[in-house]
Design a protein around this motif. Structure first.
Motif, PDB file in Angstrom:
ATOM      1  N   ARG A   6       3.832   5.934   8.504  1.00 25.68           N
ATOM      2  CA  ARG A   6       4.329   5.367   7.144  1.00 25.68           C
ATOM      3  C   ARG A   6       5.585   4.614   7.761  1.00 25.68           C
ATOM      4  O   ARG A   6       6.379   5.230   8.242  1.00 25.68           O
ATOM      5  CB  ARG A   6       4.597   6.086   5.854  1.00 25.68           C
ATOM      6  N   ARG A  37       3.562  10.386  10.309  1.00 31.99           N
ATOM      7  CA  ARG A  37       3.135  10.228   9.114  1.00 31.99           C
ATOM      8  C   ARG A  37       2.189   8.813   8.886  1.00 31.99           C
ATOM      9  O   ARG A  37       1.634   8.619   7.993  1.00 31.99           O
ATOM     10  CB  ARG A  37       3.877  10.157   7.835  1.00 31.99           C
ATOM     11  N   GLU A  64       8.840   9.479   9.999  1.00 31.88           N
ATOM     12  CA  GLU A  64       7.931   9.065   9.050  1.00 31.88           C
ATOM     13  C   GLU A  64       6.931   7.915   9.529  1.00 31.88           C
ATOM     14  O   GLU A  64       5.661   7.946   9.047  1.00 31.88           O
ATOM     15  CB  GLU A  64       9.002   8.573   8.045  1.00 31.88           C
ATOM     16  N   THR A  90       9.111   3.193   6.287  1.00 31.13           N
ATOM     17  CA  THR A  90      10.153   3.359   5.204  1.00 31.13           C
ATOM     18  C   THR A  90      10.953   2.210   4.819  1.00 31.13           C
ATOM     19  O   THR A  90      11.187   1.297   5.635  1.00 31.13           O
ATOM     20  CB  THR A  90      11.221   4.371   5.633  1.00 31.13           C
ATOM     21  N   ASP A 137       0.871  -1.192  -0.035  1.00 33.04           N
ATOM     22  CA  ASP A 137      -0.079   0.109   0.066  1.00 33.04           C
ATOM     23  C   ASP A 137       0.744   1.247  -0.104  1.00 33.04           C
ATOM     24  O   ASP A 137       1.435   1.432   1.006  1.00 33.04           O
ATOM     25  CB  ASP A 137      -0.867  -0.168   1.289  1.00 33.04           C
ATOM     26  N   THR A 138       0.736   1.945  -1.183  1.00 32.86           N
ATOM     27  CA  THR A 138       1.827   3.199  -1.145  1.00 32.86           C
ATOM     28  C   THR A 138       1.444   4.233  -0.002  1.00 32.86           C
ATOM     29  O   THR A 138       2.241   5.052   0.058  1.00 32.86           O
ATOM     30  CB  THR A 138       1.820   3.837  -2.771  1.00 32.86           C
ATOM     31  N   SER A 139       0.241   4.204   0.245  1.00 35.69           N
ATOM     32  CA  SER A 139      -0.298   5.364   1.276  1.00 35.69           C
ATOM     33  C   SER A 139       0.543   4.969   2.647  1.00 35.69           C
ATOM     34  O   SER A 139       0.511   6.008   3.742  1.00 35.69           O
ATOM     35  CB  SER A 139      -1.593   5.327   1.436  1.00 35.69           C
ATOM     36  N   ARG A 140       0.859   3.797   2.613  1.00 34.27           N
ATOM     37  CA  ARG A 140       1.380   3.250   4.030  1.00 34.27           C
ATOM     38  C   ARG A 140       3.178   3.128   4.021  1.00 34.27           C
ATOM     39  O   ARG A 140       3.336   2.743   5.212  1.00 34.27           O
ATOM     40  CB  ARG A 140       0.773   2.236   4.603  1.00 34.27           C
ATOM     41  N   HIS A 141       3.588   3.328   3.016  1.00 36.32           N
ATOM     42  CA  HIS A 141       5.093   2.790   2.858  1.00 36.32           C
ATOM     43  C   HIS A 141       5.668   3.967   2.036  1.00 36.32           C
ATOM     44  O   HIS A 141       5.039   4.700   1.159  1.00 36.32           O
ATOM     45  CB  HIS A 141       5.208   1.645   2.237  1.00 36.32           C
ATOM     46  N   THR A 142       6.885   4.293   2.564  1.00 37.36           N
ATOM     47  CA  THR A 142       7.780   5.013   1.648  1.00 37.36           C
ATOM     48  C   THR A 142       9.144   4.521   1.156  1.00 37.36           C
ATOM     49  O   THR A 142       9.651   3.899   1.952  1.00 37.36           O
ATOM     50  CB  THR A 142       8.417   6.274   2.543  1.00 37.36           C
TER      51      THR A 142
END
Length: 270
Positions: free
Chosen positions: A125, A123, A119, A127, A70-75
């Motif tokens: 998220r 946020r 992060e 990383t 999920d790109t909204s939860r990972h950087t």
């Protein structure tokens, strides 16, 4: 030449290309297992080491695993140039997280750790740091990675880290010098070549993506490609494309063993 090949074989696109969406990748055994293990390592916020020979599909597997997240939860932070040095690793991470790297290393290290923690806590998220060509990391950089993973007194990690490289990476980390880093590794996976059946399936898969679902490579040609490539995807791609060219030059509709041998001679001749 590409357009002539496409016209000759009835391709709708160039086969054996690199720019494939993750869902279009061939799911052979070592690839599927690598993707699953990488996904687990990320969920555990661990340190993973993925190794394999040149062309084994390491970066492709990492890309496929990241595409499942999920790109909204990972950087995602991808570092493909180990030549930046120890300070450069920290600077790249800080820059990727929107910070301005501090000049002195003594303050750059805590800045990096603070941004990674922020992060997650501010946020929401996680990383993921991917270091490609990690077999080229020097001893100082490997030590910097150990220090980076030594956050919050080993009780919690705000990020996952993947070291991706050739087999020498695995052997280097096993040296006593890097014992502390070795003990922190959550995932170790060595990617091997495909089996003969997987190579045949791989070739058929890529031809189907290009618009040919019928038999285009003879069994002998496929077996020879597998033997010479040792089932390594990149080598299979290169040999298959050259075999297509050789068969086209000979005005053949089917890629046979003789066309494949001509392709092998072309690829392996200095």
């Amino acid at each position: 030449m590409i357009e002539k090949l496409k016209s000759h074989y009835g391709f709708t696109k160039t086969p054996f290309g690199r720019a494939l969406a993750p869902q279009m990748l061939h799911r052979h055994g070592t690839h599927a297992e690598a993707v699953a293990r990488i996904g687990w390592c990320i969920s555990e916020r661990g340190l993973g080491v993925v190794t394999g020979e040149v062309g084994a599909g390491k970066t492709v597997a990492v890309r496929a695993a990241l595409a499942n997240l999920d790109t909204s939860r990972h950087t995602m932070i991808y570092l493909g140039n180990p030549a930046v040095g120890g300070r450069g690793l920290y600077g790249c991470i800080v820059t990727a997280l929107g910070g301005l790297p501090r000049f002195h290393k003594a303050t750059l290290i805590p800045q990096t750790m603070d941004l990674l923690a922020a992060e997650e806590h501010e946020r929401g998220r996680i990383t993921i740091i991917v270091l490609d060509e990690a077999h080229l990391l020097d001893a100082g950089q490997l030590e910097e990675l150990r220090l980076l993973t030594n956050s919050e007194m080993d009780s919690h990690s705000p990020f996952a880290c993947l070291l991706v490289g050739q087999p020498t990476l695995r052997r280097r980390i096993k040296l006593g010098t890097f014992a502390a880093l070795d003990q922190r590794i959550t995932l170790r996976y060595a990617m091997n070549g495909m089996t003969d059946k997987e190579t045949a399936s791989y070739i058929a898969h890529h031809l189907k993506l290009a618009g040919r679902s019928d038999t285009l490579f003879s069994d002998d040609a496929t077996a020879l490609i597998h033997q010479v490539s040792r089932g390594l995807p990149r080598a299979v791609n290169n040999l298959a494309v050259q075999a297509l060219v050789a068969a086209y030059a000979a005005k053949k509709a089917i890629i046979d063993e003789s066309s494949t041998r001509a392709a092998i001679a072309e690829v392996t001749t200095e």
